[in-house]
Design an enzyme around this catalytic site. Structure first.
Site, PDB file in Angstrom:
ATOM      1  N   CYS B 150       0.618  -1.349  -0.081  1.00 19.75           N
ATOM      2  CA  CYS B 150      -0.134   0.120   0.034  1.00 19.75           C
ATOM      3  C   CYS B 150       0.870   1.182   0.061  1.00 19.75           C
ATOM      4  O   CYS B 150       0.724   2.027  -0.649  1.00 19.75           O
ATOM      5  CB  CYS B 150      -0.924  -0.223   1.337  1.00 19.75           C
ATOM      6  SG  CYS B 150      -0.214  -0.451   2.715  1.00 19.75           S
ATOM      7  N   TYR B 151       1.823   1.476   0.772  1.00 16.52           N
ATOM      8  CA  TYR B 151       2.842   2.439   0.847  1.00 16.52           C
ATOM      9  C   TYR B 151       3.371   2.674  -0.522  1.00 16.52           C
ATOM     10  O   TYR B 151       3.525   3.775  -1.144  1.00 16.52           O
ATOM     11  CB  TYR B 151       3.879   2.396   1.877  1.00 16.52           C
ATOM     12  CG  TYR B 151       3.493   2.529   3.296  1.00 16.52           C
ATOM     13  CD1 TYR B 151       3.135   3.963   3.715  1.00 16.52           C
ATOM     14  CD2 TYR B 151       3.869   1.576   4.109  1.00 16.52           C
ATOM     15  CE1 TYR B 151       2.772   4.024   5.291  1.00 16.52           C
ATOM     16  CE2 TYR B 151       3.597   1.940   5.652  1.00 16.52           C
ATOM     17  CZ  TYR B 151       3.168   3.097   6.035  1.00 16.52           C
ATOM     18  OH  TYR B 151       2.956   3.369   7.257  1.00 16.52           O
TER      19      TYR B 151
END
Lengths: 337, 337, 337, 337
Positions: B150-151
């Site tokens: 996600c990052y």
């Protein structure tokens, strides 16, 4: 494709309705109006919809909406939708009001609880109360549907069948806790983030306008002592109902009426709902406990005030009104976390 | 209907994937496994899905899954999916791994950042990194897809095109803030509600495992100084990128590559994203500011770590892998509020 | 007992100051003014103080305040305190300004960042910047103290000693996250609870008014790239500083200057602060990590924006100005949880 | 200086007690014990106290504590303090138990609600229930004080005087909402941040252990239907009491007994408390509404479960037990925001 208009498109109920309609297989947004935002692109006003809706907010014009839409949903604060509703009905278009103006049958009760005279009392009898399990057939052909309030849904779903089988011996205590989105988007000292985060409060004791709505939907079989509370979350209602009854009937039998009801989940004895399990869904969940020591029955219910408690009910009504699959655009598991 | 299996069905990524698959027009859940929950009904483990899924959790069995499913998604903690992935590939079924095990091409980097040897290094070259705008065609035919972190999504989406047109003169500073669901469902003192509510913290400075993932996806054109922070929300990532470049190219040109990309919204100069506008969506939004005083370019991006940053990317990959409409089951406006 | 006046008594900084003064052994509240609340009892305006303060809010009157108080604290929004400060100085009373108007020495910088001309530029040189470890002696005799901003404290405490021993080779990146109380009590769409809960955003990129304040306090030894973010909590600031230096000095030596500093806790290498550990305290905590891979130094600091970042610093300044124990009314462990 | 020992120093009640004792003018922490942390420095276990407390956690040793301390506070989970309390009393030291073990007079009730036999029933009569307005004189000379529960305080303060003047005609409904710190620091799926943020739930319906504690303190003048709820905040309790009475007496007269009571604020009719106004204070605030329509009386009260509902009451008891100013270390306005 049914074309749905929305009056008051920037309020919280309307935003959720827009979100649901965007994902609806058989409905589309035909037109949107906004007093404050007329002339602006909707996705500039609501950046969550950037790139998804190519519509400009209009000023309200009943005839124009009647032409562009098969049905118009009104989502404006209490006591402001009756004028819009009356104009739209006059223009001949079907109306679904997400606000409270057409829910109470008695204009005197409306005046008492909303502190203003009803300006379209002649529509109150025509209006169908959108509590689906109570009025499914009438909704199909309704010209004007009054979507129930979020708190009332959480109380009426468990209480309506119960009071057909049980006689209360004292007012029923309904203590409900709501997220802050239920108070709408209007700015207010009380709901400024640092004021409400890490806070809890009760409000409108003894005078909350959802009290007569609940009692009416229960055919006035009980007095209801309704106390509303707010807690620091955005969405969700949890309602605890404490009832003293002449005798407690078999609740499995009482709630057998909900078999097949697509968005009511009867959890049973000792199984309690949580707000997270209905988040972003159309469900009303409830369970109960009988306290042998006190003789009381305690029921706890949960809804998402914006989805199941407002926009989802509206979509379900729309589906019924236009002969679509009743669940179209609505099936979804709770967003947890 | 493609039949999707899920290994590790009770984790947060898997819950979101289940939620999306339930609403997917062309996919269904074929089987679910859970180490801790084997033998139990899925909707007892996950009450949000009560009444919606009629499946029992199984123990992991690659052959059985290969028979019941057209594709299997793995959603288990880091360093735990490589064994499942290898077994499933051996059983001949296509695999989409939501975890990190198949993202890095270099097993030595994996060992360094995940503190364990890779047990299936032979699959690392076969695995296609599921960053869709980079590998759309390869994903269509991939047997094994590694869904990005996600990052990384929030950093790679703005940086990948940029670094094709600009040369950094210092490590790029990527300071990201995440909601707590990104840390998963495992209990942890740090994320007990009273410990994390009203708290802010940074963690894994200089050693965060997403650093090499980002650098690899940028073809190692820049060193990345990635610092992760957590804030008291459940979902959402906001990432601030500060870049020193030899010269700042025309960003409108740089990001023209995203025209037609269905889930990347380029907001433009001076328009900044917010976590709420991508909540419960598959979008990655970003905008930027050039600071003439310092010469820096600052880009801010936002994703929903569970939807756009995990399960939504997985569904988009599934759609590509099976020739479905790439956006099937994914179109939705942000849930705000 | 020193008698402290407060101008702007209902703002958030003032509320915290009131709270601290109530518990202070050697200070008492002499008078309070409020534009909106003049004529009302303070504890009606601020129910948290019911029964604790027997004062009525007055309209601002410099001569009256000078008579009733030994020192007056001003706590009003930016660009509004310079007029109050000038009037109070003219009336001969000592002043502690919690706002930004007297922090910058250069009126041109004030005009640039606050978008208004300074109306009392003659006081800027007299004003002592209340960063205690920098100006302790000057504060003792100051007639006008400008309490530093909350973000600046979190950046200046770690950076000021560092830059006496190290030369930056690029602008220093300061990415800070704040709770919402930092934005004050004025209503604002952005900080309505449902808009900010579960949200993250960055704001005022490249133009934040705390940038020149930080650079000035660092003797302009570095350009600072300051980016402010807000997260859904009420109190707390976490600041991540990424610095590229010609060489990284021994930080134990650099920070030896803080031995004996009562409210700065140097945590050391690899030990990171959290907002909760300074909540409801006057502390600024910081720790750091050196990244050998990139050559960067990353420092993380934490303060409570209302206590240590505003009202606590003001009380510490008051203590110094009146020869009291510097820590009087301020010793307390963090409120965690 | 009284020397206070703390058994179970890392729990939430103990942390708050440590925080209060650090600021107390006449008390100091003499020794701390912790099962899990024995041998570690307290400020390593509790970084909020870094630099403030120079103590090492010890293993529990009653004789050692009796020597080092004038009084020992026990702050461990329910059913775990009775053994510590008995040992400490045997060692001859005065004891203040923040837990529930010595609150109920009837060991059979304890066994029923705490699911375990009481191991020191002989101490139950000696123990003084620390509800200060009820037992102030007895507390002064008590050897063993049982600090009331946080929920019970919020119910008993308004109900105890009322039931001396009114006869209930039905069980009194007490619906209380608590922050999560009330559940303690033990990890638990239900209170993992992403599970509880944006959630609401009710728990322990009909069997909550605070029910008999409330009824006992009301001299069993009423049956109490107590339902506990949790909401996503860290601290704070809001309790709504709905009572049906033969007749409602003059509440101004009823509550005249609280004039001079330092930490009970009677807000009056139509004035309702909020959790934020008592946050970080020792206050219990309450107000009420009479509903003429239903005949019910509804009272709403608020406390900070960790301060006024636990550690603050303990300090107030300590002050009484040692002849100090009853309010020493306790005067403070609510932390709002």
């Amino acid at each position: 494709m049914i074309r749905v208009g929305i009056v008051g498109a920037t309020g919280y109920g309307a935003r959720e309705l827009l979100r649901l309609l965007l994902a609806h297989p058989d409905a589309e947004v035909g037109a949107v109006t906004s007093e404050s935002g007329a002339g602006q692109r909707l996705d500039e006003l609501l950046p969550a919809f950037r790139g998804l809706i190519d519509l400009e907010c209009r000023a309200f014009d009943a005839a124009d909406l009647a032409e562009r839409c098969d049905v118009v949903c009104i989502s404006v604060p209490g006591a402001k939708s009756m004028a819009f509703g009356a104009a739209l009905r006059k223009a001949g278009v079907r109306v679904v009001d997400l606000g409270p103006d057409f829910r109470l049958k008695d204009p005197a009760l409306f005046a008492k609880y909303y502190k203003t005279e009803h300006t379209a009392p002649e529509l109150l009898q025509e209006a169908v109360y959108g509590m689906i399990f109570q009025h499914r057939e009438a909704i199909r052909t309704a010209q004007l549907v009054a979507v129930p309030g979020c708190y009332p849904l959480s109380a009426i779903a468990p209480l309506a069948p119960l009071l057909e089988h049980a006689i209360p011996t004292a007012p029923i205590v309904v203590d409900a806790i709501s997220g802050i989105s239920g108070a709408g988007r209007s700015l207010n000292d009380a709901f400024h983030f640092p004021e409400m985060n890490e806070n809890l409060k009760a409000y409108k004791l003894a005078v909350h306008q959802h009290t007569p709505e609940i009692e009416q939907a229960l055919d006035n079989r009980a007095l209801v002592q309704f106390t509303a509370h707010v807690a620091p979350l955005t969405r969700g209602i949890l309602t605890t109902i404490t009832a003293r009854l002449e005798s407690i009937p078999s609740l499995r039998s009482v709630y057998a009426c909900y078999e097949g009801e697509p968005f009511i989940r009867v959890l049973g004895e000792g199984v309690l709902p949580e707000a997270k399990y209905v988040r972003a869904t159309n469900f009303c969940d409830f369970g109960w406990v009988k306290d042998d020591r006190t003789g009381n029955l305690i029921i706890v219910s949960a809804v998402d005030n914006l989805y199941g408690g407002t926009a989802g009910m509206a979509v379900q009504c729309l589906n019924l009104m236009f002969g679509l699959d009743e669940c179209a655009g609505l099936v979804a598991g709770g967003m947890a976390p």
